[in-house]
Design an enzyme around this catalytic site. Structure first.
Site, PDB file in Angstrom:
ATOM      1  CE  LYS A 218      36.237 -51.997  76.766  1.00 52.69           C
ATOM      2  NZ  LYS A 218      37.161 -51.912  77.961  1.00 52.69           N
TER       3      LYS A 218
ATOM      4  CD  GLU B 271      32.351 -36.561  79.860  1.00 56.05           C
ATOM      5  OE1 GLU B 271      33.127 -36.229  80.779  1.00 56.05           O
ATOM      6  OE2 GLU B 271      31.378 -37.305  80.025  1.00 56.05           O
TER       7      GLU B 271
ATOM      8  CB  CYS C 291      35.233 -36.151  83.102  1.00 55.48           C
ATOM      9  SG  CYS C 291      35.498 -37.889  82.730  1.00 55.48           S
TER      10      CYS C 291
ATOM     11  CD  GLU D 277      41.667 -35.766  82.610  1.00 61.08           C
ATOM     12  OE1 GLU D 277      40.492 -35.567  82.961  1.00 61.08           O
ATOM     13  OE2 GLU D 277      41.983 -36.443  81.597  1.00 61.08           O
TER      14      GLU D 277
END
Length: 486
Positions: free
Chosen positions: A178, A254, A288, A390
């Site tokens: 997906k 992750e 990331c 973040e």
């Protein structure tokens, strides 16, 4: 106008619900395609196809035959690299240099490396004594985990999707992918290449859609899924983990990061600027592993800040067809608005805006795209939202520090633990500081230097588990011990 179909059981097909959504170019805001949205019936069909392939020819295939097919797949991706680059660039607005030199070659390498790793990895073997003196032997067996749900992000779509699909298929699993709704193209194109090289039907399936109430949630809730691997936001990971608890399915995550870079006064300044420029602004900050907090030893703080400012202001935003472009757009209008909200929040908190803080003006169609200026701040405290949350954009805060112990404590003072970077020419300091940083990967005088044989993953809210090398084999297989009495 392109149409991105579902890829189920080796065939491209429309969603049975008839639902679709638009794919918007991040470069100029145009509608560039329609994407079929998978709902329950489509998700079930994909999982059932993956299960049938697992129980069929793929599950019975010898390791060498299977891994040779994956090597053929890697070569086919490289042969069609131009097609994959074009698909990735249109989806993401990435520069052609980044797509052609990093994303697509690394994506092909993910199949090649894990195929070769599987062929050359053995299991444990122990001989043991028994009371009758005859003895016994113990052999470690590795079986495929089963049907793996692969949920991949939009920031490096092909690279991060194949990072999971490569080892999953090498280990004999089948997958239902997906991809992010923002980046459907390369996952769809890979289905075409799977057929070209003769990967059996049902081994690789692609469903498109959103998260909650759509393809993503329906996939992670499906009882036919044996394991879930996900890269994305921490909150989404938490939601998936709750769904995975039903049936005790294994997960590998992750997740987010708020990664620090520590610049000591004994660094090579040219090298330090080069590293932080990349870690803060590569892929428009949508990495990331990117740096959002920079701590600079006080004697070089002003000089470092001035040079990073000059570097940021030399970046050239633009579309991927401009060879001079060094900074692309953000992925979507929604994400641009999120990043700009942090730019405003920094001003509200009283940050010193060293450079940036707004939106570039082009005087062409790029003005309709999702661009922001590379931005540098100073002057905020470590407990501010800018330093703790973040942002995932081309922005960084620079803070001075005085002692080693102080900066280690400040770097570790975060709910995340994905990566960290240390800039120093002192080897003893590199070892000393590196060992104390709470992150899954710590670079010294480098960034984004990845050996795919090594363990990769985050600690704290940055993830669960490790992938890479034999660590990927541990997640994508089930171990059994075969004990034979002699």
């Amino acid at each position: 106008m392109k149409r991105f179909d579902l890829f189920i059981d080796g065939e491209f097909r429309a969603a049975r619900s008839g639902r679709s959504f638009q794919k918007i170019s991040p470069v100029d805001g145009r509608v560039i395609g329609t994407v079929q949205e998978a709902l329950a019936e489509d998700v079930d069909a994909a999982v059932q196809a993956a299960r049938a392939a697992l129980n069929g020819s793929w599950g019975q295939m010898p390791v060498k035959t299977r891994t040779d097919l994956l090597l053929d797949l890697a070569h086919a991706i490289n042969r069609r690299a131009a097609d994959f680059v074009e698909a990735e660039v249109q989806d993401t607005g990435h520069t052609r240099a980044f797509a052609s030199h990093v994303e697509i070659p690394r994506g092909a390498a993910n199949f090649e490396i894990f195929a070769n790793l599987l062929k050359n990895t053995g299991g444990e073997f122990f001989a043991m004594d028994t009371p009758d003196g005859a003895g016994a032997v113990n052999m470690e067996l590795h079986r495929p985990k089963g049907v793996i749900a692969v949920i991949s992000p939009w920031n490096a779509p092909f690279l991060l999707m194949t990072w999971k699909v490569g080892p999953a298929l090498a280990c004999g699993n089948t997958v239902v992918v997906k991809p992010s709704e923002e980046s459907p193209a390369t996952a769809t194109l890979l289905g075409e290449v799977m057929n070209e090289v003769g990967i059996p039907k049902g081994v690789y399936n692609v469903i498109h859609g959103f998260g909650p109430g759509s393809a993503g949630e329906l996939l992670t809730q499906h009882k036919g899924v044996d394991g879930i691997t996900f890269t994305g936001e921490t909150r989404t990971g938490e939601a998936i983990m709750k769904q995975a608890a039903v049936g005790l399915r294994d997960v590998s995550f992750e997740l987010g990061g708020k990664n620090p870079a520590i610049v000591f006064a004994d660094c090579d300044m040219d090298k330090a600027i080069e590293v932080v420029m990349r870690s803060a602004f590569a892929n428009t900050g949508q990495v990331c592993l990117g740096t959002e907090r920079v701590y600079v030893e006080r004697p070089i703080f002003d000089a470092f800040t001035a040079r990073l400012k000059a570097g940021a202001e030399a970046l050239k935003p633009g579309g991927p067809d401009d060879p001079g472009t060094t900074l692309g757009p953000l992925i979507s209008a929604e994400h641009r608005d999120k990043v700009l909200s942090y730019y405003q929040k920094a001003r509200d908190l009283g940050a010193t805006e060293v450079t940036g803080g707004g939106v570039p003006v082009f005087g062409n169609d790029c003005d309709k795209g999702f661009f922001v200026q590379p931005t540098i701040w100073t002057g905020l405290s470590d407990d501010s939202a800018i330093m703790r949350e973040e942002i995932f954009g081309p922005c960084v805060h620079i803070s001075p520090f005085d002692t080693e112990d102080e900066v280690i404590a400040r770097a570790n003072d975060t709910g995340y633990g994905l990566s960290a970077t240390v800039l120093t020419e002192n080897l003893s300091r590199a070892h000393r500081v590196g060992r104390r940083l709470e992150a899954g990967i710590i670079w010294v005088n480098a960034w984004f230097l990845r050996d795919l044989r090594t363990a990769f993953g985050g600690s704290k809210s940055s993830g669960i588990g490790r992938e890479g090398g034999v660590h990927s084999l541990e997640f994508y297989t089930e171990r059994s011990n075969l004990c034979i009495k002699l």
